[in-house]
Design a protein around this motif. Structure first.
Motif, PDB file in Angstrom:
ATOM      1  N   GLU A 162     -15.224  13.267  -6.201  1.00  0.00           N
ATOM      2  CA  GLU A 162     -14.820  13.220  -7.610  1.00  0.00           C
ATOM      3  C   GLU A 162     -13.539  12.409  -7.769  1.00  0.00           C
ATOM      4  OE1 GLU A 162     -13.023  16.338 -10.954  1.00  0.00           O
ATOM      5  OE2 GLU A 162     -13.930  17.106  -9.115  1.00  0.00           O
ATOM      6  N   LEU A 163     -12.575  12.638  -6.868  1.00  0.00           N
ATOM      7  CA  LEU A 163     -11.317  11.889  -6.906  1.00  0.00           C
ATOM      8  C   LEU A 163     -11.578  10.406  -6.680  1.00  0.00           C
ATOM      9  CD1 LEU A 163      -8.193  11.699  -6.873  1.00  0.00           C
ATOM     10  CD2 LEU A 163      -8.306  12.204  -4.412  1.00  0.00           C
ATOM     11  N   ALA A 164     -12.391  10.079  -5.675  1.00  0.00           N
ATOM     12  CA  ALA A 164     -12.681   8.682  -5.370  1.00  0.00           C
ATOM     13  C   ALA A 164     -13.367   7.991  -6.546  1.00  0.00           C
ATOM     14  CB  ALA A 164     -13.562   8.595  -4.123  1.00  0.00           C
ATOM     15  N   ARG A 165     -14.279   8.701  -7.183  1.00  0.00           N
ATOM     16  CA  ARG A 165     -14.969   8.135  -8.339  1.00  0.00           C
ATOM     17  C   ARG A 165     -13.986   7.866  -9.482  1.00  0.00           C
ATOM     18  NH1 ARG A 165     -18.834  11.374  -7.874  1.00  0.00           N
ATOM     19  NH2 ARG A 165     -18.042  13.003  -9.266  1.00  0.00           N
ATOM     20  N   GLU A 166     -13.078   8.815  -9.696  1.00  0.00           N
ATOM     21  CA  GLU A 166     -12.085   8.654 -10.761  1.00  0.00           C
ATOM     22  C   GLU A 166     -11.156   7.478 -10.478  1.00  0.00           C
ATOM     23  OE1 GLU A 166      -8.410  11.345 -12.303  1.00  0.00           O
ATOM     24  OE2 GLU A 166     -10.374  12.323 -12.288  1.00  0.00           O
ATOM     25  N   LEU A 167     -10.861   7.252  -9.212  1.00  0.00           N
ATOM     26  CA  LEU A 167      -9.961   6.164  -8.827  1.00  0.00           C
ATOM     27  C   LEU A 167     -10.688   4.828  -8.674  1.00  0.00           C
ATOM     28  CD1 LEU A 167      -7.930   8.082  -6.085  1.00  0.00           C
ATOM     29  CD2 LEU A 167      -7.126   7.474  -8.381  1.00  0.00           C
ATOM     30  N   GLY A 168     -12.010   4.868  -8.703  1.00  0.00           N
ATOM     31  CA  GLY A 168     -12.783   3.650  -8.502  1.00  0.00           C
ATOM     32  C   GLY A 168     -12.652   3.119  -7.090  1.00  0.00           C
ATOM     33  N   MET A 169     -12.667   4.048  -6.114  1.00  0.00           N
ATOM     34  CA  MET A 169     -12.414   3.691  -4.722  1.00  0.00           C
ATOM     35  C   MET A 169     -13.455   4.370  -3.834  1.00  0.00           C
ATOM     36  SD  MET A 169      -8.941   4.577  -2.550  1.00  0.00           S
ATOM     37  CE  MET A 169      -7.939   3.689  -3.745  1.00  0.00           C
TER      38      MET A 169
ATOM     39  N   ARG B 173     -14.642   6.431   1.857  1.00  0.00           N
ATOM     40  CA  ARG B 173     -14.166   6.059   3.200  1.00  0.00           C
ATOM     41  C   ARG B 173     -12.823   5.343   3.154  1.00  0.00           C
ATOM     42  NH1 ARG B 173     -17.293   6.735   7.528  1.00  0.00           N
ATOM     43  NH2 ARG B 173     -19.489   7.301   7.240  1.00  0.00           N
ATOM     44  N   ARG B 174     -12.631   4.491   2.144  1.00  0.00           N
ATOM     45  CA  ARG B 174     -11.329   3.804   2.049  1.00  0.00           C
ATOM     46  C   ARG B 174     -10.224   4.809   1.736  1.00  0.00           C
ATOM     47  NH1 ARG B 174      -8.068   1.063  -2.000  1.00  0.00           N
ATOM     48  NH2 ARG B 174      -6.668  -0.339  -0.865  1.00  0.00           N
ATOM     49  N   LEU B 175     -10.526   5.749   0.870  1.00  0.00           N
ATOM     50  CA  LEU B 175      -9.554   6.781   0.543  1.00  0.00           C
ATOM     51  C   LEU B 175      -9.179   7.572   1.801  1.00  0.00           C
ATOM     52  CD1 LEU B 175      -8.093   8.071  -1.920  1.00  0.00           C
ATOM     53  CD2 LEU B 175     -10.022   9.654  -2.090  1.00  0.00           C
TER      54      LEU B 175
ATOM     55  N   GLN C  36       0.813  -1.218   0.000  1.00  0.00           N
ATOM     56  CA  GLN C  36       0.000   0.000   0.000  1.00  0.00           C
ATOM     57  C   GLN C  36       0.845   1.266   0.000  1.00  0.00           C
ATOM     58  OE1 GLN C  36      -2.846  -0.694   3.256  1.00  0.00           O
ATOM     59  NE2 GLN C  36      -4.407  -0.948   1.663  1.00  0.00           N
ATOM     60  N   VAL C  37       2.124   1.159   0.366  1.00  0.00           N
ATOM     61  CA  VAL C  37       3.005   2.322   0.324  1.00  0.00           C
ATOM     62  C   VAL C  37       3.076   2.870  -1.101  1.00  0.00           C
ATOM     63  CG1 VAL C  37       5.408   3.072   0.505  1.00  0.00           C
ATOM     64  CG2 VAL C  37       4.376   1.743   2.354  1.00  0.00           C
ATOM     65  N   ALA C  38       3.314   2.003  -2.070  1.00  0.00           N
ATOM     66  CA  ALA C  38       3.396   2.442  -3.471  1.00  0.00           C
ATOM     67  C   ALA C  38       2.043   2.947  -3.958  1.00  0.00           C
ATOM     68  CB  ALA C  38       3.887   1.297  -4.356  1.00  0.00           C
ATOM     69  N   GLU C  39       0.976   2.296  -3.543  1.00  0.00           N
ATOM     70  CA  GLU C  39      -0.366   2.717  -3.960  1.00  0.00           C
ATOM     71  C   GLU C  39      -0.671   4.131  -3.477  1.00  0.00           C
ATOM     72  OE1 GLU C  39      -5.089   1.462  -3.358  1.00  0.00           O
ATOM     73  OE2 GLU C  39      -3.519   0.403  -2.254  1.00  0.00           O
ATOM     74  N   VAL C  40      -0.367   4.406  -2.218  1.00  0.00           N
ATOM     75  CA  VAL C  40      -0.659   5.720  -1.656  1.00  0.00           C
ATOM     76  C   VAL C  40       0.204   6.791  -2.316  1.00  0.00           C
ATOM     77  CG1 VAL C  40      -0.558   7.122   0.434  1.00  0.00           C
ATOM     78  CG2 VAL C  40      -1.496   4.808   0.524  1.00  0.00           C
ATOM     79  N   ALA C  41       1.473   6.484  -2.555  1.00  0.00           N
ATOM     80  CA  ALA C  41       2.344   7.454  -3.219  1.00  0.00           C
ATOM     81  C   ALA C  41       1.790   7.832  -4.588  1.00  0.00           C
ATOM     82  CB  ALA C  41       3.760   6.892  -3.355  1.00  0.00           C
ATOM     83  N   GLU C  42       1.280   6.852  -5.316  1.00  0.00           N
ATOM     84  CA  GLU C  42       0.703   7.136  -6.629  1.00  0.00           C
ATOM     85  C   GLU C  42      -0.566   7.967  -6.513  1.00  0.00           C
ATOM     86  OE1 GLU C  42       0.176   3.476  -8.716  1.00  0.00           O
ATOM     87  OE2 GLU C  42       2.323   3.008  -8.736  1.00  0.00           O
ATOM     88  N   LEU C  43      -1.377   7.705  -5.492  1.00  0.00           N
ATOM     89  CA  LEU C  43      -2.589   8.493  -5.281  1.00  0.00           C
ATOM     90  C   LEU C  43      -2.248   9.967  -5.056  1.00  0.00           C
ATOM     91  CD1 LEU C  43      -4.687   6.193  -2.890  1.00  0.00           C
ATOM     92  CD2 LEU C  43      -5.110   6.641  -5.301  1.00  0.00           C
ATOM     93  N   VAL C  44      -1.273  10.215  -4.197  1.00  0.00           N
ATOM     94  CA  VAL C  44      -0.901  11.599  -3.904  1.00  0.00           C
ATOM     95  C   VAL C  44      -0.292  12.262  -5.130  1.00  0.00           C
ATOM     96  CG1 VAL C  44       0.537  13.102  -2.476  1.00  0.00           C
ATOM     97  CG2 VAL C  44      -0.642  11.153  -1.445  1.00  0.00           C
TER      98      VAL C  44
END
Length: 265
Positions: A184-191, A194-196, A162-170
């Motif tokens: 809007e961000l969560a929808r774009e990420l398909g997430m 609350r998880r975000l 999840q370290v790499a995943e979070v870095a990419e999100l930011v």
């Protein structure tokens, strides 16, 4: 980097450029997944009054080798102020967003707006590493010492995808300051939202809403510091604000003065 070489987020870089020099150095390849870069500010205010440098911080945790002891700085959500006097230097380790979580003893949000002794996180060896680093003048040598210290810690870190995943999100957020809403961000990420939010509290140390807002404010401050006239209404629209007044409120709350006054010096 700004045109003054001090980096995005450093406020009033034109005022500091005459006595403050900030150099950067890449980490060893084995640390690239965790560390963005080392940063080495050097200042000389001998014969001058102390200076308070203000910074709009990024969503990163930093390990800073400085006297009298190394400190770990969590995400600073308000304007960060550093008082500079005399002559000196420090060496900072800018961890990638989310990458400090394997070193932390709990959610990174617990470090927000705090500076804690690095020995509490890394043990007593960090103090000796800091003494050796600050005794040097050559940045590559300083970076090599920091590399050795951090590389020695890696075998004890549990793998965490999840370290790499979070870095990419930011990085997605900071590369697109026109993003405005968390949903809007969560929808774009398909997430799910609350998880975000949980990921950011656990790994980043600031909420997704804060990171979205800070990316926009970095862009606004960078435009103001370029020294040319800024059409704030157009910029507000470009950054996804409903109107110029909304940008003005956000900017004033974060920086302490309205954008037009800030740009006018």
């Amino acid at each position: 980097m700004s045109r003054h070489g001090l980096g995005r987020g450093v406020l009033r870089p034109d005022r500091a450029a005459g006595f403050l020099d900030v150099r950067q150095h890449a980490p060893a390849p084995g640390l690239a997944a965790l560390v963005d870069y080392y940063w080495n500010p050097r200042w000389d205010l001998r014969g001058r009054d102390p200076y308070e440098q203000k910074v709009l911080a990024h969503p990163n945790v930093h390990l800073v080798f400085e006297p009298p002891e190394p400190l770990v700085y969590g995400v600073q959500r308000e304007v960060f102020v550093r008082r500079l006097e005399g002559a000196g230097q420090v060496l900072g380790v800018k961890f990638r967003p989310g990458a400090f979580r394997p070193f932390a003893h709990g959610p990174v949000a617990a470090l927000a707006d705090r500076a804690v002794p690095a020995a509490d996180v890394f043990g007593p060896a960090v103090a000796e590493a800091g003494r050796r680093i600050l005794a040097l003048d050559d940045l590559p040598e300083m970076a090599a010492h920091a590399d050795r210290f951090l590389l020695a810690l890696l075998p004890g870190l549990p793998p965490d995808p999840q370290v790499a995943e979070v870095a990419e999100l930011v990085e997605t957020i900071t590369a697109r300051p026109q993003l405005f809403r968390v949903d809007e961000l969560a929808r774009e990420l398909g997430m799910p939202v609350r998880r975000l939010q949980r990921l950011f509290a656990e790994y980043v140390g600031a909420s997704p809403k804060w990171v979205l807002r800070r990316a926009r404010l970095h862009e606004a401050a960078a435009r103001a510091d370029e020294g040319a006239g800024v059409d704030w209404a157009v910029l507000a629209a470009d950054l996804g604000y409903a109107d110029q007044a909304h940008l003005t409120r956000d900017f004033t709350a974060a920086v302490g003065s309205p954008p037009g006054r800030y740009a006018g010096r």
